[in-house]
Design a protein around this motif. Structure first.
Motif, PDB file in Angstrom:
ATOM      1  N   LEU A 135     -33.304-102.041 -13.353  1.00  0.00           N
ATOM      2  CA  LEU A 135     -34.050-101.510 -14.191  1.00  0.00           C
ATOM      3  C   LEU A 135     -35.265-100.719 -13.381  1.00  0.00           C
ATOM      4  N   TYR A 178     -32.063 -97.992 -11.179  1.00  0.00           N
ATOM      5  CA  TYR A 178     -31.460 -96.891 -11.871  1.00  0.00           C
ATOM      6  C   TYR A 178     -32.045 -96.612 -13.160  1.00  0.00           C
ATOM      7  N   HIS A 200     -33.556 -95.515 -16.211  1.00  0.00           N
ATOM      8  CA  HIS A 200     -33.251 -94.242 -17.187  1.00  0.00           C
ATOM      9  C   HIS A 200     -34.353 -93.977 -17.942  1.00  0.00           C
ATOM     10  N   PHE A 229     -35.412 -92.051 -20.142  1.00  0.00           N
ATOM     11  CA  PHE A 229     -35.438 -91.728 -21.566  1.00  0.00           C
ATOM     12  C   PHE A 229     -35.264 -92.823 -22.582  1.00  0.00           C
ATOM     13  N   SER A 230     -34.943 -94.010 -22.033  1.00  0.00           N
ATOM     14  CA  SER A 230     -34.893 -95.250 -22.648  1.00  0.00           C
ATOM     15  C   SER A 230     -36.265 -95.789 -23.272  1.00  0.00           C
ATOM     16  N   LEU A 242     -36.828 -98.546 -23.714  1.00  0.00           N
ATOM     17  CA  LEU A 242     -36.998 -99.944 -22.758  1.00  0.00           C
ATOM     18  C   LEU A 242     -37.759 -99.905 -21.629  1.00  0.00           C
ATOM     19  N   ILE A 243     -37.480 -98.677 -20.786  1.00  0.00           N
ATOM     20  CA  ILE A 243     -37.949 -98.491 -19.645  1.00  0.00           C
ATOM     21  C   ILE A 243     -39.530 -98.058 -19.833  1.00  0.00           C
ATOM     22  N   LYS A 289     -28.708 -92.843 -25.008  1.00  0.00           N
ATOM     23  CA  LYS A 289     -30.061 -92.567 -24.916  1.00  0.00           C
ATOM     24  C   LYS A 289     -30.866 -93.631 -24.596  1.00  0.00           C
ATOM     25  N   PRO A 320     -31.145 -98.761 -20.485  1.00  0.00           N
ATOM     26  CA  PRO A 320     -32.293 -98.452 -19.772  1.00  0.00           C
ATOM     27  C   PRO A 320     -31.966 -98.331 -18.080  1.00  0.00           C
TER      28      PRO A 320
END
Lengths: 412, 276
Positions: free
Chosen positions: A119, A122, A124, A126-127, A129-130, B76, B79
């Motif tokens: 997490l 890497y 991401h 755009f998510s 969740l991040i 999209k 995560p």
């Protein structure tokens, strides 16, 4: 004098009894988690149609429950509500504990918990969740910082360093101005994890974030009330709470519940009146599906809490406030369940044979023809209950021990 | 640039499930996992059951696997970017070395085509060796990405890869090769001369759940006498025979071939499969 000693003795016994019971539940949860790590999520009752269950519901619930503390302590600072100030330290502490539990209960939900650092490695961005992990980390840091500032300000004051103490207090107020919007965003982003998904009409509504903020206020305030009551009974820390403040909180709780119910009613009417089938599926499952008791339970408990608190004569009793607070906490937990399960149980494409329920099932199960579901079926397994109960008990345990051993009260 | 896609002609599909079984074999899918399923669009909760009362019955099949969306919700939400869309050809893949098993992609996928390994893989009794493609396969364009392995570990998500281990070696997906009715055409959507482009431009090929804007790279040609590929509440009417350019007994694929479209991608089908 003798009487007082007796009360203290009894309270001490009650405290240790509570600590042992909660500790035992945490231990059972830990064993269940160890089993789950060994055998995989096959020990849960989640499968490919309803692929999120009790853990994610509890995660969203914890995030909401953590709201009360930070919002209370920062409101006390920003709006200079003197009567709430003695509660600030305790409230920030409760926030920090619950938000930590929210972050951690994701772990038993991961299929590969050993890779959780991905997490960060890497990420991401755009998510949603991040976004949520980032805001939860911020939220935790802020509540710990707020707690430290408040405690150290008092320590300095005791040591006679008046200017230093004033400075810390000023920082605490400044931090509150950041804490309040961060709290609002924490609940909104948690809602957007679900609300942004076009695949789930039951989630895909702009009302979800406001409803999460409203329900977070309900459950958060309910927990603060409950902690106040438990502390009053067990006398763990010395806080000066006027009866007026408790009545204020009770009235606020009524308002929060009504706002939350209003938002939900608006949402349900918007689904029911046009009757678009994919939207209606979630609503129907909530009230008339196999989980109807959670669907109706949410509304009944919420309304009961309002009724209990609305009568001034009942509101004066600790028992009534305690009952209403528990109802409010459970109501919001039901809301999270009602959000997750009906959404996942009704996939957009529902033709036979349905969706394969996933790998790891026994051959007997597959050969008996149970490897597909058109509409999702789910009821948490004993392992899921045990782990979740372990988390809830852990939160209660840490709050209890913290109240006893940390300087969270007022010095006078 | 290449954009790999598939057209499935529902007027050719007879619901034999060969593609589903072929997929299961080629990709060594354990019990409970089906990357590729053949749904019955009919009248009930069971497969092969038509809608209506004899003689006015109605039914067709809808083979369903990953749609390899242009704007893929699963990509999209992931995560850790374990699910990613390969820029070189638009195939959506899962990196089994990176997936943390949070299952957000499964909540986000509108098509319900992702499977999770809830426990260690279990296979049919007596099958204690992996079938289908042997050996791990890393993405041809991103060699650090482990996109195929015969036995996926517990706790990761998997789904149709367009048989990445085959297309990276210039073979078509196994479901395309095995479909006895020739209902599946695989090729490059960007190449205007490819067979698949011809079918999409000439006929009535449609995407599944187009209103969501995911823009799948899998298209369906509606079954005979039907305008849509799934029952549509707003558009229930049956196609007018005069509007149709397809004669009974002729499929949209024949039509494209008659119009001179040829496959721009598909290598000779006689090529030996699976051998390393």
């Amino acid at each position: 004098m003798e009487n007082k000693n007796l009360i203290e003795k009894v309270n001490g016994k009650v405290y240790y009894a509570l600590v042992s019971i909660l500790g035992a539940i945490v231990l059972i949860g830990a064993v269940a988690w160890a089993l789950e790590i060994e055998y995989g999520l096959i020990l849960t009752n989640m499968r490919d149609v309803v692929s999120w269950g009790l853990y994610i519901s509890t995660f969203a619930w914890f995030v909401g429950v953590s709201a009360g503390g930070l919002i209370l302590s920062s409101s006390a600072a920003i709006f200079k509500i003197g009567a709430w100030k003695p509660l600030s330290k305790m409230a920030s502490f409760v926030s920090a504990v619950v938000i930590t539990a929210a972050a951690l209960i994701i772990m038993p939900d991961l299929g590969q918990p050993g890779r959780v650092l991905n997490l960060i490695i890497y990420a991401h961005t755009f998510s949603p969740l991040i976004w949520d992990f980032s805001i939860i980390a911020t939220y935790l840091i802020i509540s710990l910082l707020e707690l430290w500032l408040l405690i150290s300000s008092e320590t300095l004051k005791k040591a006679g360093n008046e200017p230093g103490s004033k400075m810390r207090e000023k920082y605490a107020i400044g931090l509150a101005f950041i804490a309040l919007p961060v709290a609002i965003f924490t609940h909104s982003i948690t809602a957007w994890i679900f609300g942004l998904q076009i695949s789930r009409p039951w989630w895909n509504t702009a009302l979800l974030a406001p409803a999460f903020v409203a329900s977070a206020l309900v459950s958060g305030l309910a927990l603060v009330l409950l902690v106040i009551l438990v502390n009053n009974r067990l006398k763990l820390i010395n806080v000066n709470i006027e009866e007026k403040t408790k009545a204020q909180f009770s009235k606020l709780l009524i308002i929060f519940i009504l706002v939350d119910l209003y938002l939900l009613f608006s949402e349900y009417l918007t689904i029911a009146w046009p009757g678009e089938p994919s939207e209606l599926a979630g609503l129907y499952t909530m009230f008339f599906g196999p989980y109807w008791y959670i669907g109706w339970g949410q509304w009944i408990l919420a309304l009961l809490a309002v009724i209990i608190l609305a009568r001034p004569s009942w509101r004066a009793s600790n028992l009534a406030i305690g009952t209403a607070s528990v109802f409010a906490l459970v109501e919001v937990f039901f809301y999270r369940m009602n959000l997750i399960i009906p959404a996942l149980a009704n996939p957009l494409i529902q033709y036979p044979p349905g969706i394969a329920i996933g790998g790891g099932i026994s051959s007997a199960y597959a050969l008996a023809g149970y490897s597909f579901q058109i509409v999702g079926q789910y009821f948490p397994s004993p392992i899921e209950w045990a782990i979740t109960a372990g988390f809830v008990a852990g939160v209660a345990l840490i709050i209890l021990v913290g109240l006893k051993h940390l300087p969270l009260g007022t010095s006078e | 640039m290449t954009r790999l896609g598939m057209v499935i002609d529902l007027s050719r599909c007879v619901g034999c499930n060969t593609c589903a079984v072929a997929c299961k074999e080629e990709n060594n899918e354990p019990l409970g996992i089906w990357w590729n399923r053949v749904l019955t669009v009919g009248g009930g909760d069971y497969i092969d059951v038509p809608e209506g009362e004899y003689p006015n019955v109605d039914m067709h099949y809808l083979p369903l696997a990953c749609q390899h969306c242009e704007d893929a919700p699963c990509v999209k939400v992931c995560p850790v970017a374990a699910t990613y869309k390969r820029t070189e050809d638009g195939v959506v893949l899962v990196d089994f070395d990176r997936c943390i098993g949070c299952r957000y992609c499964m909540a986000a996928c509108p098509y319900g085509v992702r499977n999770f390994n809830w426990g260690e893989p279990v296979y049919s009794p007596g099958v204690d060796f992996p079938v289908g493609h042997q050996g791990d396969h890393y993405d041809k364009y991103n060699p650090s990405r482990l996109v195929y392995m015969p036995e996926r570990p517990k706790g990761v998500v998997e789904k149709c890869t367009f048989c990445v281990q085959r297309i990276d070696n210039n073979e078509v997906p196994f479901c395309v090769e095995t479909c006895p009715e020739g209902a599946r055409v695989f090729g490059d959507l960007e190449n205007p001369d490819s067979e698949i482009s011809g079918i999409i431009q000439n006929g009535n090929a449609q995407q599944l759940l187009p209103e969501l804007g995911t823009n799948p790279q899998v298209y369906y040609v509606p079954p005979y006498q039907k305008k849509g590929i799934v029952p549509d509440y707003a558009n229930q009417s049956v196609i007018n025979a005069n509007e149709s350019t397809i004669a009974p007994g002729q499929s949209i694929i024949d039509l494209a071939e008659e119009n001179g479209y040829v496959s721009g991608f598909v290598p000779p089908q006689s090529k030996k499969k699976g051998g390393e």
